[in-house]
Scaffold this motif. Structure first.
Motif, PDB file in Angstrom:
ATOM      1  N   PRO A   1     117.043 -34.439  91.206  1.00  0.00           N
ATOM      2  CA  PRO A   1     117.545 -33.281  91.961  1.00  0.00           C
ATOM      3  C   PRO A   1     117.724 -33.593  93.444  1.00  0.00           C
ATOM      4  O   PRO A   1     117.086 -34.497  93.994  1.00  0.00           O
ATOM      5  N   ALA A   2     118.583 -32.819  94.087  1.00  0.00           N
ATOM      6  CA  ALA A   2     118.872 -33.030  95.508  1.00  0.00           C
ATOM      7  C   ALA A   2     117.611 -32.939  96.351  1.00  0.00           C
ATOM      8  O   ALA A   2     117.445 -33.686  97.332  1.00  0.00           O
ATOM      9  N   MET A   3     116.692 -32.044  96.011  1.00  0.00           N
ATOM     10  CA  MET A   3     115.460 -31.898  96.778  1.00  0.00           C
ATOM     11  C   MET A   3     114.648 -33.186  96.752  1.00  0.00           C
ATOM     12  O   MET A   3     114.084 -33.603  97.769  1.00  0.00           O
ATOM     13  N   MET A   4     114.592 -33.853  95.610  1.00  0.00           N
ATOM     14  CA  MET A   4     113.825 -35.087  95.491  1.00  0.00           C
ATOM     15  C   MET A   4     114.486 -36.210  96.284  1.00  0.00           C
ATOM     16  O   MET A   4     113.799 -37.016  96.933  1.00  0.00           O
ATOM     17  N   ARG A   5     115.822 -36.256  96.263  1.00  0.00           N
ATOM     18  CA  ARG A   5     116.521 -37.297  97.022  1.00  0.00           C
ATOM     19  C   ARG A   5     116.328 -37.117  98.525  1.00  0.00           C
ATOM     20  O   ARG A   5     116.089 -38.079  99.249  1.00  0.00           O
ATOM     21  N   ARG A   6     116.422 -35.880  98.992  1.00  0.00           N
ATOM     22  CA  ARG A   6     116.200 -35.648 100.423  1.00  0.00           C
ATOM     23  C   ARG A   6     114.746 -35.923 100.803  1.00  0.00           C
ATOM     24  O   ARG A   6     114.458 -36.491 101.854  1.00  0.00           O
ATOM     25  N   GLU A   7     113.826 -35.526  99.924  1.00  0.00           N
ATOM     26  CA  GLU A   7     112.404 -35.700 100.221  1.00  0.00           C
ATOM     27  C   GLU A   7     112.036 -37.174 100.332  1.00  0.00           C
ATOM     28  O   GLU A   7     111.156 -37.552 101.100  1.00  0.00           O
ATOM     29  N   ALA A   8     112.722 -38.035  99.574  1.00  0.00           N
ATOM     30  CA  ALA A   8     112.457 -39.474  99.655  1.00  0.00           C
ATOM     31  C   ALA A   8     112.742 -39.998 101.052  1.00  0.00           C
ATOM     32  O   ALA A   8     112.037 -40.880 101.558  1.00  0.00           O
TER      33      ALA A   8
END
Length: 451
Positions: A228-235
């Motif tokens: 998900p986009a949230m996980m990619r940004r959080e990385a």
């Protein structure tokens, strides 16, 4: 002064402990989940956990409305139903990094995904939303960084604490060059974020490009393209948080992020789901505030107190995936404005078989004057001038319309071209120091002047 880490573990733990307030899912639409917030407890970027049949689904608050909040998930929304219980938290995410994380591969939440067991936790909580050091109190850039890559050491020199971009279209050798930099660079610790990558490529990068020696001093943060986009940004946030942790211990940290473009794409998804208006190429306004907020966290740390030792540094290398070979597209243009220089990989050069495909005429380091001695700077300028002369006449040379003797400078550029191209090419497993790079470049220029 910028936000410093809170060393009082007790007060920090209290801040990050869950509170006993619950809500419920009101609706699910696309990527967004609307939850009730009648007590007005939720804050922007706070975490919530939604109960599902498979367990808890972690989400983050992306918007707040009257008695409700929009949350976006870090995982698949399968099993989320209307009326499901939602547990609220006070925090916006925190980790407990330590040197035991070196050699490990983690996801965007700091959870191990390499099958080597749990991570040993440190003693200090680090918020993923930290602020950069205060600009007037930041240390100056340090000495030149040895990347072990001739083309970079000679023509795009980088100082310790500088932030550079590698601008490249797909399939031009960006990931391989990043692997060479990660393996060869003279630094204390590497933090490598592989964001939006194909899952197959992650293990290839770790085993083939990074290697056991590079992995031993690195932490690899992975969020593949299917997450998900949230996980990619959080990385991306996690990579900078880990880098800041070691910088504040006085280390020189190399932070490699592949790629800044995919963080922008993730933020675009998040912004659109939260109701932001699309702007250029569909990118929402929050994209262009997230990028500088992320990049500014890299760089030198704050000047230490007298007698407290040297400051720590984060040397940032951020790859920028240029869509359709258009180097003026919105994300590439925004990234150039906030970085301290750019390394351009050229598809035409790659197609000739030369690797790395660095275009030395389009690449620039904004701290070059402080990275090279006057003699080395003159050598680089002379070689660049010769390359520019050849490039100006390239079409005439290619079709045979240029005649020898018409221009002495072009004649010299043609004579030097094979040796310069050989100098700019380098095997993946080869390492060439700064000193060795300029010895080789000096030999090329001396040989040409003698002819």
């Amino acid at each position: 002064m910028g936000a410093s880490p809170i060393t009082n573990s007790l007060s920090m733990a209290e801040r990050f402990d869950p509170i006993s307030v619950d809500g419920a899912v009101l609706s699910v639409s696309g990527l967004g989940i609307e939850v009730s917030d009648r007590l007005a407890v939720l804050e922007m970027n706070a975490r919530v956990e939604i109960e599902t049949a498979a367990g808890g689904l972690l989400c983050e608050v992306a918007g707040i409305q009257d008695k409700a909040a929009l949350v976006l998930p870090f995982g698949a929304i399968d099993g989320v139903r209307r009326g499901a219980r939602v547990r609220f938290f006070k925090n916006s995410g925190a980790v407990l990094p330590s040197h035991a994380w070196l050699g490990r591969v983690v996801n965007g939440l700091g959870q191990p995904i390499d099958g080597k067991g749990p991570l040993a936790q440190g003693n200090t909580y680090r918020s993923l939303r930290a602020s950069p050091p205060s600009a007037p109190q930041r240390a100056r850039l340090g000495p030149a960084v040895d990347f072990g890559v001739k083309a970079l050491n000679a023509f795009v020199p980088v100082r310790t604490g500088q932030r550079m971009g590698i601008f490249s279209a797909s399939g031009v050798g960006k990931s391989v060059l990043l692997g060479m930099i990660a393996r060869n660079t003279d630094c204390d610790i590497s933090v490598i974020a592989l964001i939006g990558e194909r899952g197959r490529e992650v293990r290839d990068f770790i085993e083939d490009h990074l290697g056991p020696e590079g992995l031993a001093r690195a932490i690899v943060v992975v969020a593949t393209s299917d997450e998900p986009a949230m996980m990619r940004r959080e990385a991306g946030f996690l990579a900078l948080t880990l880098s800041e942790h070691f910088r504040e211990e006085g280390a020189h940290v190399l932070c490699l992020m592949d790629s800044l473009t995919r963080i922008a794409m993730a933020q675009r998804e998040i912004g659109l789901a939260a109701g932001e208006p699309p702007a250029t190429k569909g990118y929402t306004p929050s994209v262009f505030s997230t990028l500088p907020a992320l990049v500014e966290r890299a760089g030198p740390g704050s000047d230490p107190a007298p007698g407290a030792g040297a400051p720590g540094y984060i040397t940032g290398i951020f790859s920028v995936l240029v869509e359709g070979d258009d180097h003026d597209e919105p994300i590439a243009d925004a990234a150039r404005a906030i970085l301290d220089g750019h390394i351009v990989l050229d598809r035409r050069i790659a197609e000739t078989g030369r690797f790395p495909a660095v275009n030395i005429l389009r690449s620039i380091s904004r701290a070059m004057s402080g990275a090279l001695s006057s003699d080395d700077a003159m050598l680089a300028a002379e070689a660049r001038k010769s390359a520019a002369a050849y490039d100006d006449m390239h079409e005439l040379i290619r079709i045979g319309a240029y005649r020898d003797g018409a221009n002495a400078e072009v004649d010299r550029a043609i004579a030097m071209r094979p040796e310069l191209e050989k100098f700019l090419s380098q095997a993946i497993d080869e390492r060439v120091s700064i000193a060795e790079s300029f010895i080789a470049l000096r030999a090329i220029l001396k040989k040409d002047s003698e002819q």
